[in-house]
Motif scaffolding. Structure first.
Motif, PDB file in Angstrom:
ATOM      1  N   THR A  34      15.241  43.367  29.799  1.00  0.00           N
ATOM      2  CA  THR A  34      16.100  42.262  29.347  1.00  0.00           C
ATOM      3  C   THR A  34      16.070  42.118  27.819  1.00  0.00           C
ATOM      4  O   THR A  34      17.036  41.654  27.225  1.00  0.00           O
ATOM      5  CB  THR A  34      15.702  40.923  29.993  1.00  0.00           C
ATOM      6  OG1 THR A  34      14.356  40.602  29.613  1.00  0.00           O
ATOM      7  CG2 THR A  34      15.814  40.977  31.498  1.00  0.00           C
ATOM      8  N   GLY A  35      14.971  42.543  27.189  1.00  0.00           N
ATOM      9  CA  GLY A  35      14.897  42.498  25.726  1.00  0.00           C
ATOM     10  C   GLY A  35      16.003  43.347  25.105  1.00  0.00           C
ATOM     11  O   GLY A  35      16.582  42.985  24.076  1.00  0.00           O
ATOM     12  N   TYR A  38      19.231  41.351  24.669  1.00  0.00           N
ATOM     13  CA  TYR A  38      19.248  40.461  23.494  1.00  0.00           C
ATOM     14  C   TYR A  38      19.346  41.296  22.203  1.00  0.00           C
ATOM     15  O   TYR A  38      20.005  40.902  21.248  1.00  0.00           O
ATOM     16  CB  TYR A  38      17.993  39.584  23.459  1.00  0.00           C
ATOM     17  CG  TYR A  38      17.990  38.521  24.543  1.00  0.00           C
ATOM     18  CD1 TYR A  38      18.664  37.313  24.361  1.00  0.00           C
ATOM     19  CD2 TYR A  38      17.334  38.729  25.755  1.00  0.00           C
ATOM     20  CE1 TYR A  38      18.677  36.345  25.364  1.00  0.00           C
ATOM     21  CE2 TYR A  38      17.347  37.769  26.754  1.00  0.00           C
ATOM     22  CZ  TYR A  38      18.008  36.583  26.559  1.00  0.00           C
ATOM     23  OH  TYR A  38      18.039  35.627  27.538  1.00  0.00           O
ATOM     24  N   ARG A  39      18.681  42.425  22.212  1.00  0.00           N
ATOM     25  CA  ARG A  39      18.733  43.301  21.033  1.00  0.00           C
ATOM     26  C   ARG A  39      20.157  43.812  20.805  1.00  0.00           C
ATOM     27  O   ARG A  39      20.636  43.883  19.673  1.00  0.00           O
ATOM     28  CB  ARG A  39      17.788  44.501  21.223  1.00  0.00           C
ATOM     29  CG  ARG A  39      16.325  44.161  21.065  1.00  0.00           C
ATOM     30  CD  ARG A  39      15.451  45.339  21.473  1.00  0.00           C
ATOM     31  NE  ARG A  39      14.047  45.039  21.314  1.00  0.00           N
ATOM     32  CZ  ARG A  39      13.341  45.261  20.202  1.00  0.00           C
ATOM     33  NH1 ARG A  39      13.922  45.814  19.150  1.00  0.00           N
ATOM     34  NH2 ARG A  39      12.070  44.945  20.145  1.00  0.00           N
ATOM     35  N   SER A  99      14.895  37.421  17.789  1.00  0.00           N
ATOM     36  CA  SER A  99      14.384  36.135  18.293  1.00  0.00           C
ATOM     37  C   SER A  99      15.250  34.953  17.857  1.00  0.00           C
ATOM     38  O   SER A  99      15.229  33.909  18.500  1.00  0.00           O
ATOM     39  CB  SER A  99      12.946  35.907  17.827  1.00  0.00           C
ATOM     40  OG  SER A  99      12.116  36.835  18.466  1.00  0.00           O
ATOM     41  N   ALA A 102      18.027  34.948  20.395  1.00  0.00           N
ATOM     42  CA  ALA A 102      17.521  34.593  21.729  1.00  0.00           C
ATOM     43  C   ALA A 102      17.149  33.114  21.858  1.00  0.00           C
ATOM     44  O   ALA A 102      16.795  32.657  22.942  1.00  0.00           O
ATOM     45  CB  ALA A 102      16.320  35.473  22.070  1.00  0.00           C
ATOM     46  N   ARG A 108      21.473  32.426  26.164  1.00  0.00           N
ATOM     47  CA  ARG A 108      20.501  32.620  27.243  1.00  0.00           C
ATOM     48  C   ARG A 108      21.137  32.408  28.612  1.00  0.00           C
ATOM     49  O   ARG A 108      20.870  33.136  29.549  1.00  0.00           O
ATOM     50  CB  ARG A 108      19.284  31.688  27.084  1.00  0.00           C
ATOM     51  CG  ARG A 108      18.494  31.881  25.807  1.00  0.00           C
ATOM     52  CD  ARG A 108      17.076  31.370  25.946  1.00  0.00           C
ATOM     53  NE  ARG A 108      16.300  32.231  26.828  1.00  0.00           N
ATOM     54  CZ  ARG A 108      15.732  33.371  26.447  1.00  0.00           C
ATOM     55  NH1 ARG A 108      15.802  33.783  25.202  1.00  0.00           N
ATOM     56  NH2 ARG A 108      15.069  34.098  27.317  1.00  0.00           N
ATOM     57  N   ARG A 129      10.673  37.719  28.654  1.00  0.00           N
ATOM     58  CA  ARG A 129       9.855  36.574  28.225  1.00  0.00           C
ATOM     59  C   ARG A 129       9.925  35.415  29.221  1.00  0.00           C
ATOM     60  O   ARG A 129       9.020  34.591  29.278  1.00  0.00           O
ATOM     61  CB  ARG A 129      10.328  36.035  26.860  1.00  0.00           C
ATOM     62  CG  ARG A 129      10.339  37.055  25.727  1.00  0.00           C
ATOM     63  CD  ARG A 129       8.935  37.476  25.360  1.00  0.00           C
ATOM     64  NE  ARG A 129       8.876  38.360  24.195  1.00  0.00           N
ATOM     65  CZ  ARG A 129       9.282  39.622  24.174  1.00  0.00           C
ATOM     66  NH1 ARG A 129       9.783  40.195  25.253  1.00  0.00           N
ATOM     67  NH2 ARG A 129       9.166  40.341  23.072  1.00  0.00           N
ATOM     68  N   ASP A 130      11.061  35.348  29.966  1.00  0.00           N
ATOM     69  CA  ASP A 130      11.318  34.200  30.839  1.00  0.00           C
ATOM     70  C   ASP A 130      11.643  34.650  32.256  1.00  0.00           C
ATOM     71  O   ASP A 130      12.336  33.956  32.986  1.00  0.00           O
ATOM     72  CB  ASP A 130      12.514  33.398  30.290  1.00  0.00           C
ATOM     73  CG  ASP A 130      13.795  34.247  30.227  1.00  0.00           C
ATOM     74  OD1 ASP A 130      13.672  35.490  30.245  1.00  0.00           O
ATOM     75  OD2 ASP A 130      14.887  33.676  30.187  1.00  0.00           O
ATOM     76  N   ARG A 179       7.397  36.893  15.560  1.00  0.00           N
ATOM     77  CA  ARG A 179       8.294  36.951  16.726  1.00  0.00           C
ATOM     78  C   ARG A 179       7.680  36.161  17.882  1.00  0.00           C
ATOM     79  O   ARG A 179       8.364  35.391  18.555  1.00  0.00           O
ATOM     80  CB  ARG A 179       8.515  38.428  17.109  1.00  0.00           C
ATOM     81  CG  ARG A 179       9.660  38.639  18.041  1.00  0.00           C
ATOM     82  CD  ARG A 179      10.422  39.902  17.725  1.00  0.00           C
ATOM     83  NE  ARG A 179       9.674  41.130  17.890  1.00  0.00           N
ATOM     84  CZ  ARG A 179       9.686  41.868  18.998  1.00  0.00           C
ATOM     85  NH1 ARG A 179      10.387  41.476  20.047  1.00  0.00           N
ATOM     86  NH2 ARG A 179       9.015  42.995  19.064  1.00  0.00           N
ATOM     87  N   ASP A 183       9.413  32.967  19.763  1.00  0.00           N
ATOM     88  CA  ASP A 183       9.649  33.061  21.214  1.00  0.00           C
ATOM     89  C   ASP A 183       8.858  32.001  21.987  1.00  0.00           C
ATOM     90  O   ASP A 183       9.322  31.496  23.008  1.00  0.00           O
ATOM     91  CB  ASP A 183       9.266  34.459  21.725  1.00  0.00           C
ATOM     92  CG  ASP A 183      10.214  35.545  21.236  1.00  0.00           C
ATOM     93  OD1 ASP A 183      11.317  35.208  20.766  1.00  0.00           O
ATOM     94  OD2 ASP A 183       9.850  36.740  21.313  1.00  0.00           O
ATOM     95  N   ARG A 186      10.412  28.117  21.014  1.00  0.00           N
ATOM     96  CA  ARG A 186      11.829  27.720  21.106  1.00  0.00           C
ATOM     97  C   ARG A 186      11.989  26.674  22.215  1.00  0.00           C
ATOM     98  O   ARG A 186      11.153  26.583  23.133  1.00  0.00           O
ATOM     99  CB  ARG A 186      12.716  28.943  21.351  1.00  0.00           C
ATOM    100  CG  ARG A 186      12.528  29.549  22.702  1.00  0.00           C
ATOM    101  CD  ARG A 186      13.400  30.781  22.913  1.00  0.00           C
ATOM    102  NE  ARG A 186      13.058  31.417  24.156  1.00  0.00           N
ATOM    103  CZ  ARG A 186      12.952  32.717  24.346  1.00  0.00           C
ATOM    104  NH1 ARG A 186      13.157  33.555  23.354  1.00  0.00           N
ATOM    105  NH2 ARG A 186      12.636  33.204  25.526  1.00  0.00           N
TER     106      ARG A 186
HETATM  107  O1  C5P Z   1      11.117  42.859  24.933  1.00  0.00           O
HETATM  108  P1  C5P Z   1      11.629  43.011  23.523  1.00  0.00           P
HETATM  109  O2  C5P Z   1      10.554  42.988  22.498  1.00  0.00           O
HETATM  110  O3  C5P Z   1      12.562  44.159  23.364  1.00  0.00           O
HETATM  111  O4  C5P Z   1      12.514  41.692  23.302  1.00  0.00           O
HETATM  112  C1  C5P Z   1      13.153  41.440  22.086  1.00  0.00           C
HETATM  113  C2  C5P Z   1      13.349  39.946  21.914  1.00  0.00           C
HETATM  114  O5  C5P Z   1      14.326  39.462  22.826  1.00  0.00           O
HETATM  115  C3  C5P Z   1      12.129  39.054  22.139  1.00  0.00           C
HETATM  116  O6  C5P Z   1      11.297  38.957  20.997  1.00  0.00           O
HETATM  117  C4  C5P Z   1      12.776  37.717  22.484  1.00  0.00           C
HETATM  118  O7  C5P Z   1      13.167  37.018  21.328  1.00  0.00           O
HETATM  119  C5  C5P Z   1      14.028  38.139  23.227  1.00  0.00           C
HETATM  120  N1  C5P Z   1      13.870  38.095  24.684  1.00  0.00           N
HETATM  121  C6  C5P Z   1      13.987  36.882  25.299  1.00  0.00           C
HETATM  122  N2  C5P Z   1      13.964  36.809  26.655  1.00  0.00           N
HETATM  123  C7  C5P Z   1      13.811  37.910  27.396  1.00  0.00           C
HETATM  124  C8  C5P Z   1      13.657  39.163  26.777  1.00  0.00           C
HETATM  125  C9  C5P Z   1      13.663  39.221  25.400  1.00  0.00           C
HETATM  126  O8  C5P Z   1      14.108  35.848  24.640  1.00  0.00           O
HETATM  127  N3  C5P Z   1      13.826  37.811  28.727  1.00  0.00           N
END
Ligand code: C5P
Length: 222
Positions: A34-35, A38-39, A99, A102, A108, A129-130, A179, A183, A186
């Motif tokens: 899922t990251g 957002y990326r 971040s 996100a 979201r 993260r969630d 980061r 995260d 928030r």
């Molecule tokens: O997992 P990764 O480091 O690639 O995630 C990048 C960013 O995406 C996290 O630092 C966070 O800000 C956001 N993220 C999130 N919720 C998720 C996955 C990632 O807020 N489920």
């Protein structure tokens, strides 16, 4: 067992995606990073010069964005509007800004909706993260993977050096800390351990050891 859902959450650079990928492979489940979603949105916003603080513009941009995670012989690729952006979304610029994107509620909500769509009736390992708290609150297995900041920076540094990238370990430590802080603090769906998640501290563990530990937990739950 085939429709089991496994949620793996934790702070930045804790090794979640490497481990999640291997666990998914072992179980023949799909893996959802899922990251990466957002990326990808962050990368597109930067390309278009959209302010990362502008929630409405980002939500609108996401509505017009096709995001897909596809399997290829080079592993999972991230497709944004049919373009492979797997490498672009790992740059320091995206990593240090994602971040901010996100944090936004409207972003979201749409991401979570898309993530939940991907899961329907299949075995899945999803990391983020969630996931255990919001995306898959009914996941059969929830893991909260942690490691010390020093260890996480060290691992990232090693990876960078192996790839021939420039790397400064102090800077990495600072970026990871920053980061995590955004995260975790928030307002919407912050990074927290779900009440029913099992914490796995990987600071002194190798990847295969972590994978084996999670597979044991999965076996116990199935
Ligand atoms: O997992 P990764 O480091 O690639 O995630 C990048 C960013 O995406 C996290 O630092 C966070 O800000 C956001 N993220 C999130 N919720 C998720 C996955 C990632 O807020 N489920």
């Amino acid at each position: 067992m085939n429709t089991m859902t496994i949620a793996i959450d934790g702070p930045a650079a804790a090794g979640k995606s490497t481990v999640a990928k291997k666990v998914a492979e072992e179980l023949s489940f799909i893996y959802v990073d899922t990251g990466a979603m957002y990326r990808a949105l962050t990368w597109k916003a930067l390309q278009k010069g959209i302010s990362l603080e502008n929630e409405l513009s980002l939500a609108e941009l996401l509505q017009q964005t096709d995001l897909n995670l596809v399997q290829s012989k080079n592993g999972q690729r991230v497709m944004l509007d049919n373009k492979d952006v797997s490498d672009e979304i790992r740059t320091d610029d995206v990593t240090n800004k994602v971040s901010i994107v996100a944090k936004h509620k409207l972003v979201r909500e749409e991401m979570v909706r898309r993530q939940q769509e991907l899961v329907k009736d299949r075995g899945v390992v999803m990391d983020g993260r969630d996931i255990g708290t919001h995306v898959l609150p009914d996941a059969e297995v929830k893991i909260f993977m942690i490691a010390s900041v020093e260890e996480r920076a060290e691992r990232r540094h090693k990876e960078n050096v192996e790839k021939g990238y420039q790397s400064d370990i102090q800077q990495l430590k600072e970026d990871i800390r920053k980061r995590d802080e955004i995260d975790s603090n928030r307002e919407i769906a912050p990074l927290v351990k779900a009440a029913d998640a099992i914490e796995v501290d990987t600071t002194a563990m190798g990847i295969n050891e972590v994978v084996a530990r999670i597979l044991t937990i999965v076996k116990e739950k199935s």
